[in-house]
Write an enzyme that holds these catalytic residues in place. Structure first.
Site, PDB file in Angstrom:
ATOM      1  N   ILE A   1       1.322  -1.257   0.184  1.00  0.00           N
ATOM      2  CA  ILE A   1       0.245  -0.017   0.223  1.00  0.00           C
ATOM      3  C   ILE A   1       0.869   1.103   0.348  1.00  0.00           C
ATOM      4  CG2 ILE A   1      -1.759  -0.944   1.163  1.00  0.00           C
ATOM      5  CD1 ILE A   1      -0.981   0.264   4.021  1.00  0.00           C
ATOM      6  N   LYS A   2       2.324   0.961   0.231  1.00  0.00           N
ATOM      7  CA  LYS A   2       3.473   1.797   0.919  1.00  0.00           C
ATOM      8  C   LYS A   2       2.615   4.073   0.831  1.00  0.00           C
ATOM      9  CE  LYS A   2       5.890   0.231  -3.180  1.00  0.00           C
ATOM     10  NZ  LYS A   2       5.475  -0.714  -3.785  1.00  0.00           N
ATOM     11  N   ARG A   3       1.626   3.394   1.948  1.00  0.00           N
ATOM     12  CA  ARG A   3       1.148   4.721   2.838  1.00  0.00           C
ATOM     13  C   ARG A   3       2.289   5.502   2.957  1.00  0.00           C
ATOM     14  NH1 ARG A   3      -2.553   3.604  -0.545  1.00  0.00           N
ATOM     15  NH2 ARG A   3      -4.696   2.367   0.369  1.00  0.00           N
TER      16      ARG A   3
END
Length: 290
Positions: free
Chosen positions: A96-98
């Site tokens: 998700i690479k938040r």
């Protein structure tokens, strides 16, 4: 700890991580014609890939963007894919690479470590600062969850920011790696690795040994293999005795059937690709003298 389960999965089944980055145009027409909804179509494709590979891969990684792009139907497929892999007793990484802070980060943590989209690991982007990591740590500490945090990525644009050097000639990615290592040291499992791992692309292999030596307690998620140019010899430099990392491949596995011009057996060719990849990496590990 969750990282011990991943370490043991690698020891048993190898380092390959199948990336279920399922673009709708990857799916054979016969499956598209069989199902009336986008969610059922994508899930059927993913299900067959999982069935064909779950016994020979360490885990599955699902890049959420491919599902978000298709709206509600895509997210239904995303949810069902996570659940199906977990029903097979497989570990799942939500890619998700938040990278946000405060209450927003808390909500991201809740949305991916609880409820419909609950998963085992998630990917995070730390370049907004280390306070963007803190809201997730309670899940690592209390809920048997794990993180893979971007350190040095596999894309060409990594040089735009990650290689900028400070007054001591130290590149940004090493500074970030050191900061994450300090946080990770509080969450070490039985096998010597932390449930807070790092994402390090295998397309820049010249720095591999120094990264591995410096981040000795961190488990690596290693993208860049295959379609992005990373080779088995590059991967070997990031591992320790064939463990300590997982190697993601998405297109190379999902689209392996196109090399054979036979979409009826896309799942069989995916399995063959995993076995070939696993063997190549194992051979490279044996040959590596670093």
């Amino acid at each position: 700890m969750i990282i011990d389960r991943l370490y043991e999965s690698v020891a048993e089944k190898g380092v390959v991580c199948v990336g279920l980055d399922t673009s709708f145009d990857y799916i054979p027409d016969k499956i598209k014609k069989k199902f009336s909804t986008i969610s059922d179509t994508i899930f059927e494709f993913n299900k067959r890939i999982i069935d064909a590979t779950y016994d020979i891969v360490a885990c599955f990684k699902i890049q959420i963007a491919y599902y978000e792009a298709l709206g509600i139907e895509g997210l239904i497929a995303y949810k069902k894919t996570i659940q199906y892999a977990k029903d097979k007793k497989c570990l799942v990484i939500a890619d998700i690479k938040r990278g946000d802070i405060s209450k927003t980060a808390e909500m991201y943590a809740k949305s991916h470590f609880e409820g419909d989209f609950e998963t085992d690991f998630i990917t995070l982007n730390p370049y907004m600062g280390m306070d963007s990591i803190k809201p997730y740590l309670n899940y690592v500490r209390e809920k048997e969850k794990g993180l893979f945090i971007l350190i040095r990525t596999s894309n060409e644009g990594a040089h735009d920011i990650q290689y900028i050097k400070d007054s001591n000639n130290k590149p940004v990615y090493k500074i970030v790696g050191d900061k994450i290592k300090n946080i990770a040291s509080e969450y070490i499992g039985e096998h010597g690795y932390s449930s807070i791992g790092g994402v390090v692309g295998c397309t820049h292999s010249d720095e591999a040994k120094s990264i591995r030596d410096n981040l000795d307690n961190m488990f690596f998620l290693i993208p860049g293999y295959g379609a992005q140019g990373g080779k088995s010899e590059d991967v070997a430099r990031y591992l320790k005795q064939g463990n300590g990392g997982i190697v993601n491949s998405s297109r190379g596995i999902l689209l392996a059937y196109k090399k054979h011009n036979d979409d009826n057996k896309f799942d069989i060719y995916a399995r063959e690709e995993v076995l070939s990849m696993r063997e190549a990496i194992n051979n490279a590990v044996k040959a590596y003298k670093g």
